[in-house]
Motif scaffolding. Structure first.
Motif, short mmCIF file in Angstrom:
data_model
loop_
_atom_site.label_atom_id
_atom_site.label_comp_id
_atom_site.label_asym_id
_atom_site.label_seq_id
_atom_site.Cartn_x
_atom_site.Cartn_y
_atom_site.Cartn_z
N ALA B 10 -72.56 31.17 54.38
CA ALA B 10 -73.85 31.29 55.06
C ALA B 10 -74.06 30.05 55.92
CB ALA B 10 -74.98 31.44 54.05
N SER B 12 -77.12 28.35 58.65
CA SER B 12 -78.45 28.43 59.24
C SER B 12 -78.61 27.28 60.22
CB SER B 12 -79.52 28.36 58.15
OG SER B 12 -80.82 28.47 58.71
N GLN B 14 -80.59 25.90 64.22
CA GLN B 14 -81.70 26.08 65.15
C GLN B 14 -81.22 26.74 66.43
OE1 GLN B 14 -84.09 25.29 62.54
NE2 GLN B 14 -85.12 25.21 64.54
N THR B 84 -78.43 36.27 65.12
CA THR B 84 -78.53 36.38 63.66
C THR B 84 -77.86 37.66 63.20
OG1 THR B 84 -80.57 35.11 63.50
CG2 THR B 84 -80.13 36.67 61.73
N ARG B 105 -72.76 34.77 56.92
CA ARG B 105 -74.11 35.20 57.31
C ARG B 105 -74.74 34.09 58.14
NH1 ARG B 105 -73.68 36.31 52.08
NH2 ARG B 105 -75.02 34.62 51.45
N LEU B 106 -74.98 34.40 59.39
CA LEU B 106 -75.52 33.42 60.33
C LEU B 106 -76.99 33.70 60.57
CD1 LEU B 106 -75.15 31.11 62.42
CD2 LEU B 106 -74.52 32.88 64.08
N THR B 107 -77.81 32.66 60.41
CA THR B 107 -79.24 32.77 60.69
C THR B 107 -79.58 31.76 61.76
OG1 THR B 107 -79.71 33.42 58.41
CG2 THR B 107 -81.57 32.64 59.75
N ILE B 108 -80.19 32.26 62.83
CA ILE B 108 -80.64 31.39 63.92
C ILE B 108 -82.15 31.27 63.82
CG2 ILE B 108 -80.62 30.96 66.40
CD1 ILE B 108 -77.84 31.10 65.11
N ASN B 109 -82.62 30.07 63.60
CA ASN B 109 -84.06 29.83 63.46
C ASN B 109 -84.69 29.48 64.81
OD1 ASN B 109 -83.99 29.97 60.49
ND2 ASN B 109 -82.77 28.09 60.69
#
Lengths: 112, 110
Positions: B10, B12, B14, B84, B105-109
């Protein structure tokens, strides 16, 4: 253009009931066909693949079977579902050879 | 068995930052591919790199392949919230089967 159809999108089945998931491809001939299963938040586990009518390769021993009765039709079956068969099932095809794969939208199977 | 293994599991970051994901595999390959999966959907092919290639670009994507280390990396530059998703590497070798890793799992905030 080529398209892949996979249905149903969601399925809830009781333990011990049979299963039949169908996948069809349009706009191409002699595709390689694949069935994958994906557990929640995990990668894809290759279940079966087929390079031609009636030719099925099984990757893991399990409660499932696959058939390819026609060139562009791939069916995933079970005679008696287990709780552990729950998951997200994905069908895919490639044009033969070692090129990109095209995926269906998947079937979310819940065995209760 | 799984051929490709992604790292990290994972990530995460910006929005606007670069995202790098890595994939390692075990056996000789013909090519390596990267796919993207939005939650609950099918996978979409992003890029394919052949075993005799070392680097490939497609838009904001850059893929490298090091066959001596049996590894590949996917770089997404100038990330956007729409990036994301989960990203998977896949390998083909010999028999015409396509084997996937566990994914990142990539999350772009924003």
């Amino acid at each position: 253009s080529q398209t892949i159809h996979q249905w149903p999108a969601t399925l809830v089945q009781p333990v011990g009931s049979p299963l039949s998931l169908e996948c069809t491809v349009e706009g191409t001939s002699n595709p390689n066909l694949y069935w994958y299963r994906q557990a929640a938040g995990r990668g894809l586990q290759l279940l079966f693949y087929s390079v031609g009518i009636g030719q099925i390769s099984s990757e893991v021993p399990q409660n499932l079977s696959a058939s390819r009765p026609q060139d562009r039709q791939f069916i995933l079956s079970s005679k008696k579902l287990l709780l552990s068969d729950s998951g997200f099932y994905l069908c895919a095809w490639t044009p033969g050879g070692l090129t990109e794969a095209f995926f269906g939208q998947g079937t979310r199977l819940t065995v209760v | 068995s799984q051929q490709g293994e992604e790292d990290p599991q994972a990530l995460s970051i910006q929005e606007g930052e670069n995202a790098t994901m890595n994939c390692s595999y075990k056996t000789s390959i013909n090519n390596l591919q990267w796919y993207r999966q939005n939650s609950g959907r099918g996978l979409v092919h992003l890029i394919l790199i052949r075993s005799n290639e070392r680097e490939k670009h497609s838009g904001r994507l850059r893929v490298t392949l090091d066959t001596s280390k049996k590894s590949s990396s996917l770089l997404i530059t100038a990330s956007r919230a729409a990036d994301t998703a989960s990203y998977f590497c896949a390998t083909t070798a010999g028999a015409q089967k396509l084997v996937f890793g566990q994914g990142t799992r990539l999350t772009i905030n924003p």
